[in-house]
Design a protein around this motif. Sequence first.
Motif, mmCIF file in Angstrom:
data_model
loop_
_atom_site.group_PDB
_atom_site.id
_atom_site.type_symbol
_atom_site.label_atom_id
_atom_site.label_comp_id
_atom_site.label_asym_id
_atom_site.label_seq_id
_atom_site.Cartn_x
_atom_site.Cartn_y
_atom_site.Cartn_z
ATOM 1 N N PHE A 158 0.765 -1.062 0.115
ATOM 2 C CA PHE A 158 0.026 -0.125 -0.006
ATOM 3 C C PHE A 158 0.773 1.197 0.013
ATOM 4 O O PHE A 158 0.223 2.413 0.213
ATOM 5 C CB PHE A 158 -1.090 0.012 1.327
ATOM 6 N N ASN A 159 2.240 1.233 -0.207
ATOM 7 C CA ASN A 159 3.127 2.083 -0.532
ATOM 8 C C ASN A 159 3.372 3.048 0.589
ATOM 9 O O ASN A 159 4.604 3.321 0.872
ATOM 10 C CB ASN A 159 2.321 3.236 -1.438
ATOM 11 N N ASP A 160 2.681 3.550 1.408
ATOM 12 C CA ASP A 160 2.946 4.430 2.602
ATOM 13 C C ASP A 160 1.937 4.177 3.908
ATOM 14 O O ASP A 160 0.911 3.461 3.675
ATOM 15 C CB ASP A 160 2.928 5.695 2.232
ATOM 16 N N PHE A 161 2.031 4.920 4.776
ATOM 17 C CA PHE A 161 1.175 4.785 6.172
ATOM 18 C C PHE A 161 -0.029 5.183 5.614
ATOM 19 O O PHE A 161 -1.141 4.434 6.334
ATOM 20 C CB PHE A 161 1.710 5.643 7.215
ATOM 21 N N ASN A 162 -0.406 6.172 4.903
ATOM 22 C CA ASN A 162 -1.885 6.684 4.700
ATOM 23 C C ASN A 162 -2.405 5.711 3.906
ATOM 24 O O ASN A 162 -3.843 5.279 4.027
ATOM 25 C CB ASN A 162 -1.990 7.993 4.035
ATOM 26 N N GLY A 163 -1.762 4.905 2.993
ATOM 27 C CA GLY A 163 -2.137 4.036 2.060
ATOM 28 C C GLY A 163 -2.763 2.862 2.949
ATOM 29 O O GLY A 163 -3.694 2.218 2.444
ATOM 30 N N VAL A 164 -1.889 2.298 3.892
ATOM 31 C CA VAL A 164 -2.268 1.144 4.705
ATOM 32 C C VAL A 164 -3.411 1.541 5.489
ATOM 33 O O VAL A 164 -4.356 0.513 5.367
ATOM 34 C CB VAL A 164 -1.029 0.999 5.726
ATOM 35 N N ILE A 165 -3.664 2.566 6.287
ATOM 36 C CA ILE A 165 -4.759 2.649 7.210
ATOM 37 C C ILE A 165 -5.968 2.916 6.653
ATOM 38 O O ILE A 165 -7.324 2.757 7.233
ATOM 39 C CB ILE A 165 -4.373 3.948 8.238
#
Length: 254
Positions: free
Chosen positions: A84-91
Motif C-alpha cells: 500500500f506504499n505508505d502509512f496513509n495508504g495502509v490505514i
Amino acid sequence: MSQRHQFSEASLPLFESDEVVISQAIPEGKLPSYIADHRQRLRARFLSGGADAMPDYELLELVLFRAIPRRDVKPLTRELLNKFNDFNGVITAAPERLLEVKGVGEAVICELKIVAATAQRLARSRVLQRPVVSSWEALIDYCHTAMAHRDTEQFRVLFLDRKNTLIADEEQASGTVDHVPVYPREVVKRALELNASALILVHNHPSGDPTPSPEDISMTAQVERAAQALGITLHDHLIVGKSTELSFRAAGLI
C-alpha cells in the motif's frame, strides 16, 4: 523514566486468535528482550519527538503492537507498506484488500481503521461550523485525509450557510476506479433540505491525477445551472489526487 511512563505487554488482542502467524510464535509469558526493548524504544521516541520523529514503518509498528502483542510485527509492517506504499495508504485501504496480506486479521483491521477514523474526525473538526474562507487550507487537508487514498471514486458535497460556514459534509455517491454517478437534481434537493446557500463539490481521482475529465466538467456545469436556478451558489469543485488537488474555480472552469 518515571513509573507512569512504563509500558506493559500484558494487554490482550482485541479479538481472539484471529491473526495468521507470520513469524516464529513467541511462547506465553515475558516477551524476548529484543522485542520488548525495541517496542520500548519506539514508544519512548514517539513520546519525546511525536510522529515527525518517526518514519512510516515505525509509526505503523506502533499501531500494530496492540493488535499483535506477542509477535514481532516488523515482517507484517514491511508487507503492508510494500502493498500500500505508505502509512496513509495502509490505514485507508479497504478491509478486503488488507485481508490479502498474510498476517492480517480482524484485530489488525480494527486498529488501522481506528487510526484512520481518528485522523478524519480530527481533520473534520477543524472545518465544521467554521467559515470556509478562513479555514481553506484546513478544508483541503480534510479532503485529502478523507479521500486521497481511496481506490474508488467518491463524490461529496460540502453545504454552506449564508456566512459561508460549513454546516454539513455528505457523501452523495461512490463508484468505480474511474467513475462515480452524480445526479445534479439530488444535490440541489439536499441543499434545499439543509437550507444551504452555497455548495462545494469534492471528488477524488484514484489514479492520483486530479485533471478533470470531460464528464467532470459537464457534470459541474449541470450542478451549477441547477443551483443557480434556485439561488444557490456553487463556490468550487475540488478534485483530490494522491498528493495534490485541482480547483475548478482556480482553473477558470467555474
